[in-house]
Scaffold this active site. Structure first.
Site, short mmCIF file in Angstrom:
data_model
loop_
_atom_site.label_atom_id
_atom_site.label_comp_id
_atom_site.label_asym_id
_atom_site.label_seq_id
_atom_site.Cartn_x
_atom_site.Cartn_y
_atom_site.Cartn_z
N ASP A 151 0.64 -1.68 -0.09
CA ASP A 151 0.30 0.12 -0.22
C ASP A 151 1.03 1.49 0.06
O ASP A 151 2.39 1.49 0.18
CB ASP A 151 -1.12 0.16 1.90
CG ASP A 151 -2.04 -0.78 1.22
OD1 ASP A 151 -2.85 -1.64 0.25
OD2 ASP A 151 -2.35 -0.83 2.23
N LYS A 189 -3.88 3.71 -3.01
CA LYS A 189 -5.20 3.88 -2.26
C LYS A 189 -4.69 5.29 -1.78
O LYS A 189 -4.46 5.43 -0.72
CB LYS A 189 -5.77 3.00 -1.81
CG LYS A 189 -5.94 1.43 -2.69
CD LYS A 189 -7.64 1.51 -2.41
CE LYS A 189 -7.55 0.31 -1.22
NZ LYS A 189 -6.15 -0.54 -1.13
N GLY A 204 -0.06 0.01 9.54
CA GLY A 204 -0.74 -0.55 10.55
C GLY A 204 -1.20 -2.04 10.66
O GLY A 204 -0.71 -2.72 10.38
N MET A 216 -7.51 8.47 9.20
CA MET A 216 -7.72 9.33 7.88
C MET A 216 -8.28 11.03 7.80
O MET A 216 -9.82 10.72 7.06
CB MET A 216 -8.55 8.32 6.93
CG MET A 216 -7.69 7.02 6.29
SD MET A 216 -8.25 5.69 5.42
CE MET A 216 -8.99 5.05 6.62
#
Length: 466
Positions: A247, A269, A301, A382
Site C-alpha cells: 500500500d 490507494k 498499520g 484518514m
C-alpha cells in the site's frame, strides 16, 4: 577455525563443576538442562545452586584434588582462583577429559557457546572465547529470526522421516519434499499452534502422487512506519514471499525488507484516487496464489483496522486459497506512543475509540453524540480532509471547544510532525503550516500529557545509532 563446533549427549553422564557461586550456577543450569549428573566441588555453595541439585548429584565440600575426576565425562572450572583453575586444566588434559575454564580460553579444551534453544533444534554461536559478549549479541539477533515453535516442527518431521524415505527413494526428491514442507502451510500450521492439523496435512502430502507447490497469501500488518515495529512473524513471512503487494502507507524502508528477487506490486490507494481498485487487488491475490506463489499483502498499520483485510480474506476463502493474517501495530497505538500521548489514563480517559474520518461514500456522517462523552479518547484515521467538519460536529454535539487535540503527521518515522491545539483552534493552526497525509487525529484530555511524555522528540532519529 580454532574450535570445531560439536554437539554432545550429556544425558545421564557425570559432569564436574568446580565452584559454588553465580557463575557456577549458570553453568549448572545449562548442564542440568542437558540432563547431566552434577558433581559440584566447592567449600561454599550458594543456596540457588544447592536447590538445583537432585538426589543423583554429588556435593563435595572438601575441596579439589584430582580424585574428583574419576568417572567424569567433562569438567568446568568456575572459580576466581587462577592457580587452581590452571591445575584443574592440567589434570584434565593429562587424563584426556574435556575441560572448560570460564573466561580463560587458553586453558580450555572446549568452550561453551551462546545458545539458541529450540529443542531439538539448537543453534550455537561462538567467538572462540575472544568475546562472549559479542557471541551473546549475535545470538540475540538470531533469536528474532528463529521461531520458538521450530522445535515442534522438528519433532513433526522426525515422525515422518521413515515414511518420506520409503516414498521417495531419490535423495533429491526427498530434499524437494522437505523444502516445500518446511516453507509451506504445514510449517505455518505448526507455528500457529495447530500441530494436529499439520500432522494430518503432512500425512496426506506424503501420499500424493507428485509434488505440487502450494500458493498461499500472507496479510501482513506493517505497522505505522517505523520498520522496528514489525513483528518477528511479519518479517519472516515477508522474506518468504515471491510476490509483495504493498500500500501507499507502507514505508519504503519496510518494502526494502522483502526478498530482493521478489516481485513488487504497488496497489496504493489515496482518497478518491485508487491506483488499483479493491476488487482488482482481491483478484490479484487469488491469481498469484493460484499460480503456486507465496504472496505477501503488505498493509500499513493492522490489516483488520480500517485496512480492508476482511474483504480480501473473504475473496481468498471463496477460492479456497490458504492465508494467514499477521497483526500489526495500528497507527493509533504507534503514533500516539511516539507522540507521547497515552490513549488511556486513569485520571483522563478510561476508554478509547477508533473512528475512520471518511466512510465508503466519502461522507463523514458519524455517530457524533457517542463521540462527545467525557473520559474518552477519540482517534480519527484518514481525517485530514474532513478536519473542519470533525471539529465543528464535536463542538456542536457538546464537546468543549477547549478540548485538547493533536494531529500527527507521518507518525513513528524520522519525518514525524505533531500539531497540538484544541477543537476550537486546530483548523486555524494547520492553516498556517503545510500538513500532508498520512495523518492521525487524537482528541481528548490525554493530549495535555504530551509535553511531559513526548520521548520521541528528545532524540534526533535521523542520525545513526551510536
Amino acid at each position: 577455525m580454532e574450535f570445531l563446533p560439536l554437539f554432545t549427549n550429556l544425558n545421564g553422564k557425570t559432569c564436574l563443576l568446580i565452584g559454588g557461586g553465580q557463575i557456577a550456577l549458570r553453568k549448572a543450569r545449562l548442564l542440568r538442562k542437558a540432563g547431566a549428573v552434577l558433581r559440584v566441588v566447592s567449600p561454599k555453595v550458594i543456596p540457588e545452586l544447592k536447590s538445583l541439585m537432585q538426589p543423583a548429584d554429588e556435593l563435595l565440600s572438601s575441596g579439589y584434588d584430582d580424585s574428583v575426576l574419576n568417572g567424569v565425562f567433562l569438567a568446568i572450572a568456575a572459580t576466581d582462583d587462577e592457580p587452581l583453575n590452571r591445575q584443574i586444566s592440567q589434570d584434565c588434559h593429562r587424563l584426556n577429559i574435556p575441560v572448560n575454564v570460564v573466561d580463560n580460553p587458553e586453558l580450555c579444551s572446549f568452550i561453551l557457546p551462546a545458545i539458541i534453544d529450540r529443542s531439538p533444534v539448537v543453534v550455537a554461536v561462538s567467538s572462540g572465547g575472544n568475546s562472549p559478549v559479542l557471541a551473546r549479541l549475535i545470538r540475540s539477533r538470531l533469536e528474532s529470526s528463529i521461531p520458538t515453535s521450530y522445535g515442534r516442527l522438528a519433532h513433526l518431521v522426525g515422525k515422518f522421516r521413515d515414511a518420506v524415505k520409503a516414498k521417495f527413494s531419490d535423495i533429491e526428491d526427498r530434499r524437494d519434499f522437505w523444502e516445500q514442507t518446511l516453507q509451506g502451510p504445514i510449517a505455518e500450521m505448526v507455528f500457529a499452534g495447530n500441530d494436529e492439523a499439520a500432522e494430518q496435512m503432512l500425512s496426506k502430502a506424503i501420499n500424493q502422487t507428485e509434488l505440487r507447490p502450494g500458493g498461499e497469501v500472507y496479510l501482513i500488518g506493517a505497522g505505522p512506519g517505523d520498520p522496528d515495529l514489525m513483528t518477528f512473524k511479519a518479517l519472516r513471512l515477508l522474506q518468504r514471499a515471491d510476490v509483495v503487494l504493498y500500500d501507499r502507507l507502507v514505508a519504503p524502508a519496510i518494502v526494502e525488507l522483502c526478498r530482493k528477487d521478489a516481485e513488487r506490486v504497488y496497489v496504493g490507494k489515496e482518497r478518491s484516487n485508487h491506483a488499483v481498485p479493491q476488487e482488482n487487488i482481491n483478484q490479484l491475490l487469488v491469481r498469484y496464489a493460484s499460480e503456486g506463489r507465496k504472496v505477501a499483502r503488505l498493509k500499513g498499520g493492522d490489516p483488520f483496522i480500517f485496512g480492508r483485510g476482511g474483504e480480501e480474506i473473504e475473496e481468498l476463502a471463496e477460492h479456497n486459497i490458504p492465508f494467514q493474517v499477521v497483526p500489526g501495530i495500528t497507527a493509533a497505538a504507534g503514533c500516539a506512543s511516539y507522540a507521547g500521548i497515552p490513549l488511556t489514563h486513569r485520571d483522563y480517559a478510561q476508554s478509547v475509540r477508533f473512528v475512520t474520518g471518511h466512510l465508503k461514500d466519502n461522507s463523514i456522517n458519524l455517530p457524533w453524540s457517542e463521540l462527545v462523552h467525557g473520559q474518552q479518547t477519540i482517534v480519527f484515521y484518514m481525517g485530514l480532509v474532513g478536519l473542519p467538519v470533525i471539529c465543528e460536529q464535536l463542538i456542536a454535539h457538546g464537546r468543549n471547544a477547549d478540548t485538547p487535540m493533536a494531529l500527527v503527521q507521518q507518525g513513528t518515522t524520522v519525518d514525524q510532525q505533531v500539531v497540538v491545539a484544541t477543537l476550537g483552534t486546530m483548523v486555524d493552526a494547520i492553516a498556517e503550516r503545510p500538513v500532508k497525509a498520512p495523518t492521525l487525529i487524537i482528541v481528548g484530555e490525554v493530549v495535555a500529557l504530551r509535553e511531559k511524555l513526548a520521548w520521541y522528540e528528545k532524540y534526533d532519529l535521523s542520525k545513526p545509532e551510536l
